[in-house]
Write a protein that holds these residues in place. Structure first.
Motif, PDB file in Angstrom:
ATOM      1  N   VAL A  49       0.830  -1.212   0.000  1.00 39.52           N
ATOM      2  CA  VAL A  49       0.000   0.000   0.000  1.00 39.52           C
ATOM      3  C   VAL A  49       0.861   1.257   0.000  1.00 39.52           C
ATOM      4  CG1 VAL A  49      -1.771   1.293   1.264  1.00 39.52           C
ATOM      5  CG2 VAL A  49      -1.928  -1.204   1.087  1.00 39.52           C
ATOM      6  N   GLU A  50       2.015   1.222   0.646  1.00 43.47           N
ATOM      7  CA  GLU A  50       2.835   2.424   0.723  1.00 43.47           C
ATOM      8  C   GLU A  50       3.750   2.598  -0.498  1.00 43.47           C
ATOM      9  OE1 GLU A  50       5.457   2.514   4.056  1.00 43.47           O
ATOM     10  OE2 GLU A  50       6.683   0.845   3.358  1.00 43.47           O
ATOM     11  N   MET A  51       3.687   1.682  -1.463  1.00 49.51           N
ATOM     12  CA  MET A  51       4.606   1.746  -2.591  1.00 49.51           C
ATOM     13  C   MET A  51       4.445   3.036  -3.394  1.00 49.51           C
ATOM     14  SD  MET A  51       7.086   0.621  -4.297  1.00 49.51           S
ATOM     15  CE  MET A  51       7.311  -0.954  -3.468  1.00 49.51           C
ATOM     16  N   GLY A  52       3.204   3.408  -3.698  1.00 50.28           N
ATOM     17  CA  GLY A  52       2.992   4.631  -4.475  1.00 50.28           C
ATOM     18  C   GLY A  52       3.513   5.874  -3.785  1.00 50.28           C
ATOM     19  N   PRO A  53       3.121   6.111  -2.535  1.00 52.96           N
ATOM     20  CA  PRO A  53       3.669   7.259  -1.809  1.00 52.96           C
ATOM     21  C   PRO A  53       5.193   7.222  -1.706  1.00 52.96           C
ATOM     22  CG  PRO A  53       1.727   6.436  -0.690  1.00 52.96           C
ATOM     23  CD  PRO A  53       2.025   5.464  -1.784  1.00 52.96           C
ATOM     24  N   LYS A  54       5.775   6.018  -1.581  1.00 54.50           N
ATOM     25  CA  LYS A  54       7.234   5.903  -1.516  1.00 54.50           C
ATOM     26  C   LYS A  54       7.866   6.362  -2.822  1.00 54.50           C
ATOM     27  CE  LYS A  54      10.935   2.560  -0.581  1.00 54.50           C
ATOM     28  NZ  LYS A  54      11.232   1.149  -0.205  1.00 54.50           N
ATOM     29  N   LEU A  55       7.279   5.927  -3.951  1.00 49.41           N
ATOM     30  CA  LEU A  55       7.811   6.324  -5.257  1.00 49.41           C
ATOM     31  C   LEU A  55       7.643   7.826  -5.506  1.00 49.41           C
ATOM     32  CD1 LEU A  55       6.613   3.327  -7.456  1.00 49.41           C
ATOM     33  CD2 LEU A  55       8.936   3.793  -6.644  1.00 49.41           C
ATOM     34  N   ARG A  56       6.650   8.422  -4.843  1.00 56.15           N
ATOM     35  CA  ARG A  56       6.451   9.874  -4.974  1.00 56.15           C
ATOM     36  C   ARG A  56       7.410  10.659  -4.084  1.00 56.15           C
ATOM     37  NH1 ARG A  56       1.000   9.057  -3.858  1.00 56.15           N
ATOM     38  NH2 ARG A  56       1.054  10.696  -2.282  1.00 56.15           N
ATOM     39  N   GLY A  57       8.169   9.957  -3.258  1.00 56.36           N
ATOM     40  CA  GLY A  57       9.176  10.628  -2.449  1.00 56.36           C
ATOM     41  C   GLY A  57       8.717  11.057  -1.076  1.00 56.36           C
ATOM     42  N   LEU A  58       7.560  10.550  -0.605  1.00 59.81           N
ATOM     43  CA  LEU A  58       7.109  10.909   0.732  1.00 59.81           C
ATOM     44  C   LEU A  58       8.041  10.301   1.780  1.00 59.81           C
ATOM     45  CD1 LEU A  58       4.489  11.640  -0.867  1.00 59.81           C
ATOM     46  CD2 LEU A  58       3.205  10.824   1.119  1.00 59.81           C
ATOM     47  N   VAL A  97      -6.478  -4.920  -0.575  1.00 62.34           N
ATOM     48  CA  VAL A  97      -5.132  -4.338  -0.620  1.00 62.34           C
ATOM     49  C   VAL A  97      -4.946  -3.566  -1.930  1.00 62.34           C
ATOM     50  CG1 VAL A  97      -2.659  -4.800  -0.579  1.00 62.34           C
ATOM     51  CG2 VAL A  97      -4.195  -6.172   0.834  1.00 62.34           C
ATOM     52  N   SER A  98      -5.400  -4.134  -3.045  1.00 60.15           N
ATOM     53  CA  SER A  98      -5.277  -3.454  -4.338  1.00 60.15           C
ATOM     54  C   SER A  98      -6.012  -2.124  -4.334  1.00 60.15           C
ATOM     55  CB  SER A  98      -5.829  -4.350  -5.451  1.00 60.15           C
ATOM     56  OG  SER A  98      -5.074  -5.534  -5.587  1.00 60.15           O
ATOM     57  N   ILE A  99      -7.201  -2.105  -3.741  1.00 52.69           N
ATOM     58  CA  ILE A  99      -7.978  -0.867  -3.675  1.00 52.69           C
ATOM     59  C   ILE A  99      -7.285   0.143  -2.769  1.00 52.69           C
ATOM     60  CG2 ILE A  99     -10.161   0.120  -2.859  1.00 52.69           C
ATOM     61  CD1 ILE A  99     -11.484  -2.546  -3.780  1.00 52.69           C
ATOM     62  N   ALA A 100      -6.795  -0.306  -1.615  1.00 51.94           N
ATOM     63  CA  ALA A 100      -6.074   0.596  -0.708  1.00 51.94           C
ATOM     64  C   ALA A 100      -4.844   1.168  -1.389  1.00 51.94           C
ATOM     65  CB  ALA A 100      -5.691  -0.150   0.567  1.00 51.94           C
ATOM     66  N   ARG A 101      -4.114   0.330  -2.120  1.00 50.65           N
ATOM     67  CA  ARG A 101      -2.901   0.792  -2.802  1.00 50.65           C
ATOM     68  C   ARG A 101      -3.238   1.848  -3.849  1.00 50.65           C
ATOM     69  NH1 ARG A 101       0.799  -3.528  -5.913  1.00 50.65           N
ATOM     70  NH2 ARG A 101      -1.023  -3.526  -7.267  1.00 50.65           N
ATOM     71  N   ALA A 102      -4.335   1.650  -4.576  1.00 52.75           N
ATOM     72  CA  ALA A 102      -4.731   2.638  -5.578  1.00 52.75           C
ATOM     73  C   ALA A 102      -5.138   3.957  -4.923  1.00 52.75           C
ATOM     74  CB  ALA A 102      -5.868   2.084  -6.438  1.00 52.75           C
ATOM     75  N   TYR A 103      -5.896   3.884  -3.838  1.00 49.92           N
ATOM     76  CA  TYR A 103      -6.332   5.097  -3.136  1.00 49.92           C
ATOM     77  C   TYR A 103      -5.152   5.834  -2.507  1.00 49.92           C
ATOM     78  CZ  TYR A 103     -11.462   5.019  -3.264  1.00 49.92           C
ATOM     79  OH  TYR A 103     -12.763   5.102  -3.658  1.00 49.92           O
ATOM     80  N   GLU A 107       1.764   6.759   7.427  1.00 50.76           N
ATOM     81  CA  GLU A 107       0.495   7.311   7.894  1.00 50.76           C
ATOM     82  C   GLU A 107      -0.570   7.211   6.811  1.00 50.76           C
ATOM     83  OE1 GLU A 107      -1.314  11.554   9.590  1.00 50.76           O
ATOM     84  OE2 GLU A 107       0.861  11.282   9.370  1.00 50.76           O
ATOM     85  N   VAL A 108      -0.183   7.548   5.564  1.00 52.27           N
ATOM     86  CA  VAL A 108      -1.116   7.456   4.438  1.00 52.27           C
ATOM     87  C   VAL A 108      -1.547   6.008   4.225  1.00 52.27           C
ATOM     88  CG1 VAL A 108      -1.317   7.682   1.922  1.00 52.27           C
ATOM     89  CG2 VAL A 108      -0.272   9.517   3.266  1.00 52.27           C
TER      90      VAL A 108
END
Length: 260
Positions: free
Chosen positions: A107-116, A153-159, A123-124
């Motif tokens: 779930v945190e992969m997207g925010p991680k790639l965005r540099g958070l 999990v897929s839905i959470a990751r997208a959101y 937290e996100v």
């Protein structure tokens, strides 16, 4: 850096104008989508309903910028889509989780790639894990989860990427009937908790009537063509046994090439 979106007049959240798609050329050409116009309002829950091989997934891939249309354009907030971007979250029918990562890691992969920063992305991720009902499963791996939990999990990751638009391409097609109904209920709960513009593909009439503010049907033979549009004026939460629900279900059945 060139933007993936080019400025166009703003009318709808999503506008597909003069859209068509063919694969191959000359004698090998296959027309997948006939020329169509499709417009989606802000925060609308639009369902695209059609049988297999009607071009539904191709339409979604074009809307997400994953495929280039043969003709026409897709715009988001009036800006032309020319490739994938963070404004769209995509949930596929098949589970696309990283098997070596935990629920939290996925779930945190997207925010991680965005540099958070780590604490911020955690937290996100935790917020959306809680939202989809997986609190306590943060450290589980995909092989330890049921099918319904994997799609949560897929839905959470997208959101977690904070998209403006969610595209869900037959996300519950692999689930048993009981789990599917539960996931439909959860999808509406999540959508009502955090409104997004949602487009949802299905071949299931009951699912379409249960979920949609509006239902667009596609004909069952390639190339896919827009057939009917149904405004779903039913209060939520919806009851599968409600008379008006059953009337609309039957109307769509009679006017489409789908069966219950």
């Amino acid at each position: 850096m060139e933007s993936r979106l080019e400025q166009q007049p703003v009318n709808y959240k999503i506008s597909c104008t003069g859209l068509s798609k063919s694969f191959g050329n000359n004698n090998n050409k296959v027309d997948v989508l006939a020329t169509m116009d499709l417009h989606v309002k802000e925060n609308e829950f639009l369902v695209i309903l059609g049988p297999g091989q009607s071009g539904k997934s191709t339409l979604f891939r074009i809307m997400a910028g994953m495929e280039t249309p043969s003709t026409g354009t897709v715009t988001i907030d009036g800006k032309k889509v020319t490739g994938p971007g963070p404004e769209i979250g995509f949930v596929f029918q098949r589970y696309t989780l990283f098997p070596w990562k935990t629920v939290l890691g996925n779930v945190e992969m997207g925010p991680k790639l965005r540099g958070l920063a780590k604490n911020e992305r955690r937290e996100v991720a935790q917020h959306y894990i809680d939202l989809v009902g997986l609190k306590g499963f943060e450290n589980h791996y995909p092989h330890q989860l049921s099918g319904g939990m994997k799609q949560r999990v897929s839905i959470a990751r997208a959101y977690a990427n904070n998209p403006k638009i969610m595209l869900l391409d037959e996300p519950f097609g692999q689930l048993d009937a009981q789990t599917r109904i539960l996931m439909e209920q959860e999808t509406i709960r999540i959508w009502e908790a955090e409104k997004r513009t949602v487009c949802f593909v299905t071949n299931n009439i009951e699912e379409a009537v249960y979920l949609g503010d509006r239902i667009v049907t596609l004909d069952g033979k390639l190339p896919g063509k827009l057939s009917h549009v149904y405004e779903v004026d039913l209060p939520r939460p919806r009851d599968f046994t409600d008379l008006e629900f059953l009337k609309l279900r039957q109307k769509i059945t009679d006017e489409s090439q789908l069966v219950l």
